[in-house]
Design an enzyme around this catalytic site. Structure first.
Site, PDB file in Angstrom:
ATOM      1  N   LYS A  91      17.474 -18.036   4.319  1.00 42.73           N
ATOM      2  CA  LYS A  91      17.581 -16.946   5.287  1.00 42.73           C
ATOM      3  C   LYS A  91      16.294 -16.121   5.374  1.00 42.73           C
ATOM      4  O   LYS A  91      15.842 -15.776   6.462  1.00 42.73           O
ATOM      5  CB  LYS A  91      18.758 -16.046   4.922  1.00 42.73           C
ATOM      6  CG  LYS A  91      18.961 -14.860   5.843  1.00 42.73           C
ATOM      7  CD  LYS A  91      19.512 -15.258   7.207  1.00 42.73           C
ATOM      8  CE  LYS A  91      20.958 -15.646   7.103  1.00 42.73           C
ATOM      9  NZ  LYS A  91      21.574 -15.872   8.442  1.00 42.73           N
ATOM     10  N   GLY A  95      22.506 -29.678 -13.466  1.00 42.76           N
ATOM     11  CA  GLY A  95      23.659 -30.312 -12.846  1.00 42.76           C
ATOM     12  C   GLY A  95      24.875 -30.182 -13.743  1.00 42.76           C
ATOM     13  O   GLY A  95      24.753 -29.878 -14.935  1.00 42.76           O
ATOM     14  N   SER A 124      24.592 -17.636  18.923  1.00 36.47           N
ATOM     15  CA  SER A 124      25.524 -16.602  18.483  1.00 36.47           C
ATOM     16  C   SER A 124      24.914 -15.214  18.576  1.00 36.47           C
ATOM     17  O   SER A 124      25.622 -14.216  18.539  1.00 36.47           O
ATOM     18  CB  SER A 124      25.934 -16.855  17.033  1.00 36.47           C
ATOM     19  OG  SER A 124      24.846 -16.613  16.150  1.00 36.47           O
ATOM     20  N   GLY A 125      23.593 -15.142  18.671  1.00 35.13           N
ATOM     21  CA  GLY A 125      22.908 -13.854  18.671  1.00 35.13           C
ATOM     22  C   GLY A 125      22.427 -13.447  17.302  1.00 35.13           C
ATOM     23  O   GLY A 125      21.695 -12.471  17.149  1.00 35.13           O
ATOM     24  N   GLY A 126      22.828 -14.208  16.259  1.00 34.80           N
ATOM     25  CA  GLY A 126      22.331 -13.955  14.919  1.00 34.80           C
ATOM     26  C   GLY A 126      20.926 -14.501  14.759  1.00 34.80           C
ATOM     27  O   GLY A 126      20.402 -15.213  15.622  1.00 34.80           O
ATOM     28  N   VAL A 127      20.322 -14.193  13.627  1.00 30.10           N
ATOM     29  CA  VAL A 127      18.936 -14.588  13.425  1.00 30.10           C
ATOM     30  C   VAL A 127      18.783 -16.104  13.389  1.00 30.10           C
ATOM     31  O   VAL A 127      17.816 -16.646  13.943  1.00 30.10           O
ATOM     32  CB  VAL A 127      18.366 -13.940  12.135  1.00 30.10           C
ATOM     33  CG1 VAL A 127      19.158 -14.340  10.905  1.00 30.10           C
ATOM     34  CG2 VAL A 127      16.901 -14.300  11.956  1.00 30.10           C
ATOM     35  N   ASP A 128      19.722 -16.822  12.787  1.00 30.63           N
ATOM     36  CA  ASP A 128      19.563 -18.268  12.642  1.00 30.63           C
ATOM     37  C   ASP A 128      19.555 -18.974  13.994  1.00 30.63           C
ATOM     38  O   ASP A 128      18.636 -19.739  14.306  1.00 30.63           O
ATOM     39  CB  ASP A 128      20.678 -18.841  11.758  1.00 30.63           C
ATOM     40  CG  ASP A 128      20.693 -18.225  10.376  1.00 30.63           C
ATOM     41  OD1 ASP A 128      19.624 -17.799   9.906  1.00 30.63           O
ATOM     42  OD2 ASP A 128      21.774 -18.150   9.766  1.00 30.63           O
ATOM     43  N   SER A 129      20.588 -18.741  14.796  1.00 28.57           N
ATOM     44  CA  SER A 129      20.650 -19.424  16.092  1.00 28.57           C
ATOM     45  C   SER A 129      19.547 -18.934  17.025  1.00 28.57           C
ATOM     46  O   SER A 129      19.031 -19.701  17.835  1.00 28.57           O
ATOM     47  CB  SER A 129      22.024 -19.242  16.734  1.00 28.57           C
ATOM     48  OG  SER A 129      22.265 -17.895  17.069  1.00 28.57           O
ATOM     49  N   SER A 130      19.160 -17.673  16.906  1.00 25.58           N
ATOM     50  CA  SER A 130      18.109 -17.135  17.777  1.00 25.58           C
ATOM     51  C   SER A 130      16.750 -17.762  17.457  1.00 25.58           C
ATOM     52  O   SER A 130      15.984 -18.111  18.356  1.00 25.58           O
ATOM     53  CB  SER A 130      18.027 -15.617  17.637  1.00 25.58           C
ATOM     54  OG  SER A 130      19.229 -15.013  18.057  1.00 25.58           O
ATOM     55  N   CYS A 151      17.205 -27.772 -17.606  1.00 20.58           N
ATOM     56  CA  CYS A 151      18.583 -27.920 -18.066  1.00 20.58           C
ATOM     57  C   CYS A 151      18.970 -29.400 -18.141  1.00 20.58           C
ATOM     58  O   CYS A 151      18.439 -30.139 -18.971  1.00 20.58           O
ATOM     59  CB  CYS A 151      19.527 -27.113 -17.192  1.00 20.58           C
ATOM     60  SG  CYS A 151      21.169 -26.848 -17.929  1.00 20.58           S
ATOM     61  N   TYR A 152      19.859 -29.893 -17.271  1.00 25.70           N
ATOM     62  CA  TYR A 152      20.216 -31.311 -17.286  1.00 25.70           C
ATOM     63  C   TYR A 152      18.974 -32.167 -17.115  1.00 25.70           C
ATOM     64  O   TYR A 152      18.852 -33.229 -17.740  1.00 25.70           O
ATOM     65  CB  TYR A 152      21.220 -31.608 -16.165  1.00 25.70           C
ATOM     66  CG  TYR A 152      21.649 -33.061 -16.104  1.00 25.70           C
ATOM     67  CD1 TYR A 152      22.736 -33.505 -16.854  1.00 25.70           C
ATOM     68  CD2 TYR A 152      20.969 -33.976 -15.308  1.00 25.70           C
ATOM     69  CE1 TYR A 152      23.127 -34.839 -16.813  1.00 25.70           C
ATOM     70  CE2 TYR A 152      21.354 -35.308 -15.263  1.00 25.70           C
ATOM     71  CZ  TYR A 152      22.434 -35.738 -16.014  1.00 25.70           C
ATOM     72  OH  TYR A 152      22.824 -37.063 -15.971  1.00 25.70           O
ATOM     73  N   GLU A 196      14.779 -20.514 -12.313  1.00 25.59           N
ATOM     74  CA  GLU A 196      14.921 -20.222 -10.885  1.00 25.59           C
ATOM     75  C   GLU A 196      15.781 -19.004 -10.600  1.00 25.59           C
ATOM     76  O   GLU A 196      15.716 -18.434  -9.509  1.00 25.59           O
ATOM     77  CB  GLU A 196      15.491 -21.438 -10.138  1.00 25.59           C
ATOM     78  CG  GLU A 196      16.948 -21.776 -10.416  1.00 25.59           C
ATOM     79  CD  GLU A 196      17.168 -22.659 -11.628  1.00 25.59           C
ATOM     80  OE1 GLU A 196      18.240 -23.268 -11.721  1.00 25.59           O
ATOM     81  OE2 GLU A 196      16.260 -22.743 -12.482  1.00 25.59           O
ATOM     82  N   HIS A 220      17.278 -21.691 -17.106  1.00 23.27           N
ATOM     83  CA  HIS A 220      17.094 -21.770 -15.659  1.00 23.27           C
ATOM     84  C   HIS A 220      16.044 -20.750 -15.191  1.00 23.27           C
ATOM     85  O   HIS A 220      16.368 -19.576 -14.990  1.00 23.27           O
ATOM     86  CB  HIS A 220      18.416 -21.524 -14.941  1.00 23.27           C
ATOM     87  CG  HIS A 220      19.393 -22.638 -15.118  1.00 23.27           C
ATOM     88  ND1 HIS A 220      19.482 -23.692 -14.241  1.00 23.27           N
ATOM     89  CD2 HIS A 220      20.301 -22.886 -16.097  1.00 23.27           C
ATOM     90  CE1 HIS A 220      20.412 -24.540 -14.653  1.00 23.27           C
ATOM     91  NE2 HIS A 220      20.915 -24.066 -15.788  1.00 23.27           N
TER      92      HIS A 220
END
Length: 510
Positions: A366, A55, A223-229, A82-83, A171, A169
């Site tokens: 994603k 952080g 929207s036709g994108g992967v997320d909304s689909s 880290c923090y 990650e 880090h």
């Protein structure tokens, strides 16, 4: 069988969600929760392990973020990063001071003690540091297990108490063996099973959607994108014909996008789809608007107003489905993270919105969304479409948006994407697109002076959109794209290539 859960306590670093993502990559379910989660809520989640993130704060500042110190005496394995390591040290009797030599970037880590989390790790190994404070004395019962040239206490542990800390880090990809370090913590220290699968997420999410929605109607902004689909498909699997999808052509879509979406989605799942032509409506609202945050908020609100208007035509609808994913939430600002830019489906939502949101992908990255899309059997050309911002070309036409500029950008962007696909790089490139800046430059074409727009080509490689490297495209490919854009797109006489990574830049320009 109940799944094992790793809780990631978020202390406000912009990339802390990468920790949760790396844990999930190892087939262990993780959840990010606020650092100050009440102890009864934490225990109710029955965590098998806890990770304290990095952080921006110092443990010495007034009202410094702090978790309930009882976490360190629960007998549950805890890893402080880290923090998180500094907080652990201070809470348990160690001492943290401002470093005389701050560390930021790659450095060599020397492992100097026995530590399960360093099992099988190279000696030395490259890690990524980003800190201004350092631990100068460790708590009783702890031992120092790693150091760097500028950080004598770069890792510590108290195995009998199952407490571990690293100043670097693990990650981020710049820590070359970071995933192995996290793997060691999960499996060698916490003895987790690693049996979580995204198929479990699908089944659980469908149940949650049914519980939330009941028998009421649901509208999905598609929207036709992967997320909304993927979001639409999950909701349709949960509630069937209660769902109606609305696609809004706001005049800011890519070339041919509306036609492709209608053709493709009509064959997918047999979901009812309504197409709304709102091009004039959106472009008129954006006339004269320069500030990118204001553009995003206008676009976000206008989407909601269109959805509300369509909902009235369709009858009483209480729920709105959105394909919000976790990076959208983080970049729009959370209780522990600063706002980078408001996403139209998070920070751009109007306060008087009439819908209750259904966001089945809100905690996913994603790449996880793509995996779920494949498991759901969604068409490949949708699952693997490159990400496209919700505000569309409205944030790729920099400053004021106009129909003329949108047309120029649509044509240039189409050439970029077409040539990337021809080169066989469309799966390797996370995003490749064109940007239209609000400047013009002098050129010469056909022995005559021109004064026209430049086009910026942006192409990046990434795993999750939270960090990204600029794509080192072949010069031959860049040459083809540049020549085609200048020759085929009226109003353009120059092409440049963006070689900025994220950070310090973002993927989009606005």
């Amino acid at each position: 069988m109940e799944k094992q859960v790793v809780l990631v306590l978020d202390f406000g670093g912009q990339y802390n969600q990468l920790i949760a993502r790396r844990v999930r990559e190892l087939h262990v379910y993780s959840e990010m929760v606020p650092f100050d989660i009440p102890m009864d809520e934490l225990l109710a989640k029955q965590p098998a392990a806890i990770i304290l993130t990095g952080g921006p704060a110092s443990v010495h500042v007034k009202d410094a973020p702090a978790c309930d110190p009882r976490i360190f005496s629960l007998g549950i394995p805890v890893l402080g990063i880290c923090y998180g390591m500094q907080l652990m040290a201070q809470e348990l009797g160690g001492e943290v001071r401002a470093s005389q030599l701050k560390e930021y970037g790659r450095t060599q880590l020397d492992i100097i003690g026995d530590d399960l989390i360093f099992q099988g790790i190279g000696r030395p190994t490259q890690v990524w540091m980003s800190h201004g404070d350092s631990i100068c004395s460790i708590p009783a019962d702890f031992q120092v297990t790693a150091s760097t040239a500028n950080c004598p206490i770069a890792a510590m542990c108290a195995p009998a108490r199952q407490l571990y800390g690293v100043q670097f880090h693990p990650e981020v990809r710049h820590t070359l063996e970071g995933q192995q370090i996290l793997k060691n913590f999960l499996f060698e220290v916490a003895h987790l099973k690693g049996d979580w699968d995204l198929s479990d997420y699908i089944a659980q999410t469908i149940q949650e959607i049914r519980a939330q929605v009941g028998g009421k109607k649901v509208l999905c902004g598609l929207s036709g994108g992967v997320d909304s689909s993927v979001a639409a498909t999950l909701v349709h699997r949960a509630v069937g014909d209660q769902l109606v999808c609305v696609y809004v052509d706001n005049g800011l879509m890519r070339k041919g996008e509306t036609e492709q979406l209608v053709e493709t989605f009509d064959k997918q799942e047999h979901i009812k789809l309504v197409v709304v032509d709102a091009r004039e409506r959106f472009l008129s609202k954006l006339a004269g608007i320069i500030d990118p945050e204001l553009k995003r908020k206008i676009i976000g609100e206008e989407f909601i107003r269109v959805f509300e208007a369509e909902a009235k035509k369709l009858g009483e609808i209480d729920y709105l489905v959105q394909g919000t994913i976790y990076p959208d939430v983080v970049e729009s600002g959370t209780s522990t993270a600063h706002t980078i830019k408001s996403h139209h489906n998070v920070g751009g939502l109007p306060e008087d919105m009439q819908f209750e949101l259904v966001e089945p992908l809100r905690l996913l990255f994603k790449d996880e969304v793509r995996v779920i899309g494949e498991k759901l059997g969604i068409a490949e050309d949708i699952v693997w479409r490159q990400p496209f911002p919700g505000p569309g070309l409205g944030v790729r036409v920099l400053e004021e948006v106009s129909p003329e500029k949108v047309k120029i950008l649509q044509e240039a962007d189409f050439i970029v994407r077409e040539e990337i696909k021809k080169a066989g790089l469309d799966r390797e490139i996370w995003q490749a697109f064109a940007v239209l800046p609000p400047i013009r430059s002098v050129g010469v074409m056909g022995d005559a002076r021109t004064y026209a727009y430049p086009i910026i080509i942006r192409a990046v490689v990434s795993d999750d959109a939270m960090t990204a490297e600029w794509a080192q495209l072949p010069y031959e490919l860049l040459d083809i794209m540049a020549r085609r854009i200048v020759n085929e797109v009226r109003g353009v006489n120059r092409v440049v290539y963006d070689i900025t990574s994220k950070p310090p830049g973002t993927i989009e320009w606005e």
